[in-house]
Design a protein around this motif. Structure first.
Motif, short mmCIF file in Angstrom:
data_model
loop_
_atom_site.label_atom_id
_atom_site.label_comp_id
_atom_site.label_asym_id
_atom_site.label_seq_id
_atom_site.Cartn_x
_atom_site.Cartn_y
_atom_site.Cartn_z
N PHE A 1 26.09 24.98 28.50
CA PHE A 1 25.07 25.26 29.51
C PHE A 1 25.37 26.60 30.20
CE2 PHE A 1 23.26 24.72 33.82
CZ PHE A 1 21.93 24.49 33.47
N ARG B 1 26.13 21.11 36.78
CA ARG B 1 26.29 20.62 35.41
C ARG B 1 27.75 20.31 35.12
NH1 ARG B 1 23.41 17.60 32.30
NH2 ARG B 1 23.75 17.90 30.06
N ALA C 1 24.39 29.50 28.00
CA ALA C 1 22.94 29.64 27.92
C ALA C 1 22.39 30.29 29.19
CB ALA C 1 22.30 28.27 27.70
N LYS C 2 22.90 29.87 30.34
CA LYS C 2 22.40 30.44 31.61
C LYS C 2 22.84 31.89 31.77
CE LYS C 2 20.04 28.40 33.66
NZ LYS C 2 18.62 28.05 33.36
N THR D 1 17.57 22.33 32.77
CA THR D 1 17.75 22.93 34.09
C THR D 1 16.78 22.32 35.09
OG1 THR D 1 18.42 25.03 33.08
CG2 THR D 1 17.74 25.09 35.38
N ASP E 1 15.86 22.57 24.76
CA ASP E 1 15.48 23.71 25.62
C ASP E 1 16.27 23.68 26.91
OD1 ASP E 1 14.24 25.63 27.19
OD2 ASP E 1 12.21 25.08 26.59
N GLN E 2 17.08 24.72 27.14
CA GLN E 2 17.91 24.73 28.34
C GLN E 2 17.07 24.84 29.62
OE1 GLN E 2 18.54 27.40 30.51
NE2 GLN E 2 17.64 29.14 29.45
N TRP F 1 24.32 19.51 26.03
CA TRP F 1 24.56 20.63 26.96
C TRP F 1 25.83 20.42 27.79
CZ3 TRP F 1 22.21 24.94 25.98
CH2 TRP F 1 20.93 24.94 25.41
#
Length: 876
Positions: A178, A223, A181-182, A145, A140-141, A173
């Motif tokens: 990442f 990240r 996903a964001k 986070t 789960d991103q 990630w």
């Protein structure tokens, strides 16, 4: 905050009973609120709040776990981990456990968490082992986070170091994954707020351009590298010093607003609701001649701030995309012209000096994008160059014939006009090129009607006009599509759209001031005299068609004739109709409905016929009445109704009836009334679809007091919006009421149960013959912030058939029923009503006479009626 001191209210060295800790939290909250009001920088207060909670939690942890905490750690995550704790922010905690064995301190942990709840902190917490942390983060991103900015508050620091090593980018990630996903998450979040920062009640944290946009930048860069804060973005070359200062100032401003919301509401409130906007504007020192101006000034700064954040967010994310996901060395640049090249389908300046050496390239870049549909946008470094060279757009630039030619070329392109104007606005070029437009960027109107800022609204008008030209949107408004094909120079419509509200807030009538701005624009851009006159006329009169359609009686030939005299010719009418539809639909999309569309189309069609007939030919009422009867009679014969039945119904109605209803409506009424026996009265019928784009409710009953008041009370209680009401009193003591209604959603009522409910409730109440039932439906929350003083005006009917009464008041449940009661009390007969609601403002027109069907000419009678209306519908 420093070490706790035993003589201070936040001393943590004493025993920690619940009441003591509650008092310390309350004192800290109150102290921070007081210091906030005294002007202490909010960043300092946020640090202090975070430090205070850190100390409190660490103390509580050590008291309860102490020697049992060897294999356990208390970790701050999310916003708390980042150190951004406001008075009522969520306190997100992770209790981290060693994988080796179940801890021996489960009871102590339960006591600790229960204590936090007891003292009012209400933490959001999770309890996980190191392995579970890694597993959740991989899946789960949002979890990864939350962990990016985590801090150990107490317990085993080594445990957290183990987690950090397991969730590093080389294990899960990657920075590229990442980032994607964001970006997907941001698209979903933006869609929730309709992809615009310009919401009337914006969310300071989650809305486009809000604090979440700034946080997202930090997460992605963190990240990818070991950057710890926004200041590191400069060191790593992601931001210039000026951009960093802009981002920090924006963050401080948004923090101040969010901090103030927490202080005012006593809870974690991130929505800038109408309830708080006025108070915040005063708290922040905004001033103005009126209270609305104060709020509008504050909100304009807010919208300009979030627009800047949104722009920097876009810039940084595109830079990251280019540098990490699509490295420039992987692509060979393709020359476009001497100033620009294409790299990976994005336009780029060939060198940093392009705009300094060739300022006109600041416009040329957008024209190139229009002409090359394969180009997706502008590379981040070039966007930055554009922003850095905006100052080159000065008076000399604006008056340069080549600059004017480039701008007009953008407006004359067959496609991409809306996209490029929006891009020009986002990068500040449009405001620099049109300084008057710059003054309305971010400008809002403090009401419930204008849901966008002036600049956003203006660009939506242009977008709507562009859609009229496209076959794919033909179904939305076929007539607009057909008319747009007749427009010889569409750019004149776009200019009128850009200018129609450009003088909002400048003082005076914005249509008159805007006309002068439009004239100067046309002169500077060498637009011909005839075209200039058309643009000026459209700007000056851009409201006249909507006002006529919504506030005047379109069944009156004189109203149509007068409007035709204003527009003068078919070409002007075509342009005005297109601009009017585009304007209304861009003001508040939720308030557009089929009824308004039908009214405007009716006015357009009637005016076109009048123009063809000739402005020198006066309206012929007898001709219109005869035509209506002939068409209605033909329909009735087709339905099988005998001529004597038609005559029996029609002989009770005067000529006015045949002027005010369409032939198809007359046929429906006649069929229903002819079949109705007196003992079955009241007759109540409903057509869910009428030619005017709404449902029509027909009521036929003996004429008596309260008929209008009762009917409107029931319709209101049922959640229906009355758009138009016509009342015809027959010669034999009967009354015909016709209401055009829609659901509050803007759609016609549908479904057998709903239709039966409406008719059944109306028949039940009207059969009782008593006073109108009270309307218990509650007004919307926002209405109380936009109360409108009740005003009553009288106007003369040119034909001297009625008195025309204009009522301006706060729209509220039961308004029309109260109007009906006032009319009954003063012996007023209502013939026609045009109901118009603009946000919280009701602007209703009533065509009235006394009981003998005479206009109200006596001033004493008018004054008495005015006072009765104020007594019934005014604020109490």
């Amino acid at each position: 905050m420093g070490e706790p001191n035993s003589d201070k209210p936040h001393d943590l060295s004493a025993p920690d009973p619940i009441s003591a800790r509650k008092a310390q939290i309350q004192h800290n909250t109150a102290e921070l609120a007081e210091r906030f009001r005294s002007g202490v920088p909010v960043a300092e207060l946020i640090r202090e709040r975070t430090s205070f909670i850190d100390l409190l939690l660490a103390d509580a942890w050590n008291r309860r776990l102490g020697p049992h905490a060897a294999g356990v750690a208390l970790v701050a995550v999310g916003g708390y981990g980042r150190g951004e704790l406001l008075p009522h922010s969520d306190i997100d905690l992770l209790v981290l456990l060693d994988d080796a064995a179940a801890p021996s301190c489960q009871q102590e942990l339960s006591d600790f968490l229960r204590f936090l709840w007891d003292i009012g902190l209400k933490p959001g917490h999770s309890v996980r082992t190191v392995a579970e942390c890694a597993e959740e983060a991989r899946a789960d991103q949002t979890v990864i986070t939350n962990l990016l900015e985590a801090r150990v508050l107490a317990g085993s620091a080594a445990l957290w170091e183990t987690v950090k090593s397991k969730i590093a980018p080389e294990h899960m990630w990657s920075s590229a994954a990442f980032f994607e996903a964001k970006m997907a998450e941001q698209r979903v979040r933006y869609a929730k707020y309709h992809n615009t920062a310009y919401n009337l009640e914006p969310n300071v944290k989650e809305g486009p351009g809000g604090l979440r946009d700034i946080q997202l930048i930090g997460w992605i860069i963190r990240r990818h590298s070991d950057a710890q804060g926004l200041q590191d973005l400069v060191a790593y070359g992601w931001l210039t010093d000026a951009e960093y200062r802009e981002l920090k100032e924006a963050q401080e401003f948004l923090w101040r607003i969010r901090f103030a919301l927490h202080v005012l509401t006593g809870r974690c409130e991130d929505r800038l609701l109408f309830d708080y906007q006025r108070e915040l504007a005063g708290l922040f020192g905004y001033r103005g001649d009126t209270s609305n101006e104060v709020v509008e000034g504050f909100m304009q700064d807010y919208f300009r701030t979030v627009t800047g954040v949104e722009r920097l967010n876009e810039l940084l994310l595109q830079l990251f995309n280019e540098a990490v996901l699509h490295r420039a060395e992987e692509f060979s640049p393709t020359p476009v012209n001497d100033h620009f090249q294409a790299v990976n389908d994005y336009l780029e300046a060939v060198r940093p000096e392009v705009f300094r050496e060739h300022p006109l390239a600041l416009l040329q870049v957008f024209l190139i994008l229009q002409k090359n549909s394969t180009l997706e946008g502008i590379r981040a470094a070039t966007i930055r160059l554009i922003r850095q060279h905006i100052h080159l757009i000065d008076d000399a630039f604006r008056n340069d014939p080549e600059a004017c030619r480039l701008f007009m070329a953008i407006l004359r392109q067959p496609g991409g006009i809306t996209h490029q104007l929006r891009r020009m606005n986002r990068y500040g070029v449009l405001a620099a090129y049109l300084p008057e437009f710059g003054r309305v960027v971010g400008r809002m109107q403090y009401d419930l009607f204008h849901v966008y800022t002036v600049d956003e609204h203006t660009l939506f008008v242009v977008r709507n006009l562009r859609r009229f030209a496209l076959e794919e949107f033909r179904h939305e408004n076929p007539l607009c599509y057909e008319l747009f094909q007749l427009i010889e120079k569409p750019e004149l419509l776009y200019i009128a759209a850009l200018m129609h509200d450009i003088a909002k807030g400048s003082g005076g009538d914005h249509s008159e001031v805007g006309e002068k701005v439009a004239e100067e624009f046309c002169r500077r851009h060498q637009i011909g005299s005839r075209e200039t006159q058309l643009v000026k006329w459209l700007v000056r009169h851009h409201l006249v068609m909507s006002m006529t359609a919504q506030r005047k009686d379109l069944s009156d030939p004189e109203v149509i004739h007068e409007f035709a005299r204003i527009v003068r010719n078919q070409n002007t009418l075509n342009h005005l109709y297109l601009l009017t539809i585009a304007d209304i639909r861009a003001t508040n999309p939720s308030l557009w409905n089929s009824w308004k569309g039908a009214l405007l189309q009716e006015l357009y069609t009637s005016t076109s016929w009048t123009l063809r007939r000739g402005l020198d030919t006066p309206p012929d009422y007898a001709e219109q009445i005869s035509a209506a009867k002939d068409e209605a009679r033909a329909l009735l014969h087709r339905f099988g109704l005998a001529e004597d039945a038609i005559t029996a119904v029609w002989e009770n109605n005067g000529d006015d009836y045949f002027l005010r209803f369409l032939p198809e409506e007359i046929a429906w009424h006649t069929t229903a009334i002819a079949a109705c026996r007196p003992e079955h009265l009241p007759l109540v019928l409903l057509r869910p679809e009428s030619l005017r784009g709404s449902a029509e409710v027909l009521i036929y009953d003996r004429n008596r007091d309260f008929l209008f008041a009762q009917s409107t009370a029931v319709l209101d209680q049922l959640g229906l919006t009355v758009l138009d009401a016509k009342i015809i009193a027959s010669r034999q003591g009967f009354a015909l009421l016709s209401f055009n209604v829609l659901e509050q959603s803007g759609t016609a009522p549908e479904g057998l149960f709903r239709l039966a409910q409406i008719c059944g409730r109306l028949k039940e109440v009207l059969s009782g013959g008593s006073a109108p039932p009270p309307v218990s439906r509650l007004a919307a929350r926002q209405i109380r912030h936009f109360t409108v003083p009740t005003k009553v005006f009288f106007h003369d009917d040119p034909q001297n058939r009625f008195s025309i009464l204009e009522l301006i008041a706060t729209d509220r449940p039961g308004l029309l029923s109260k109007v009906g009661q006032a009319f009954m009390q003063k012996g007023i007969r209502l013939h026609n009503a045009k109901i118009s609601t603009i946000g919280s403002r009701a602007e209703d027109i009533f065509f009235i006479t006394d009981r003998e069907d005479r206009p109200l000419s006596d001033e004493a009678d008018r004054s008495a009626l005015r006072q009765a209306l104020i007594d019934f519908v005014g604020d109490h």
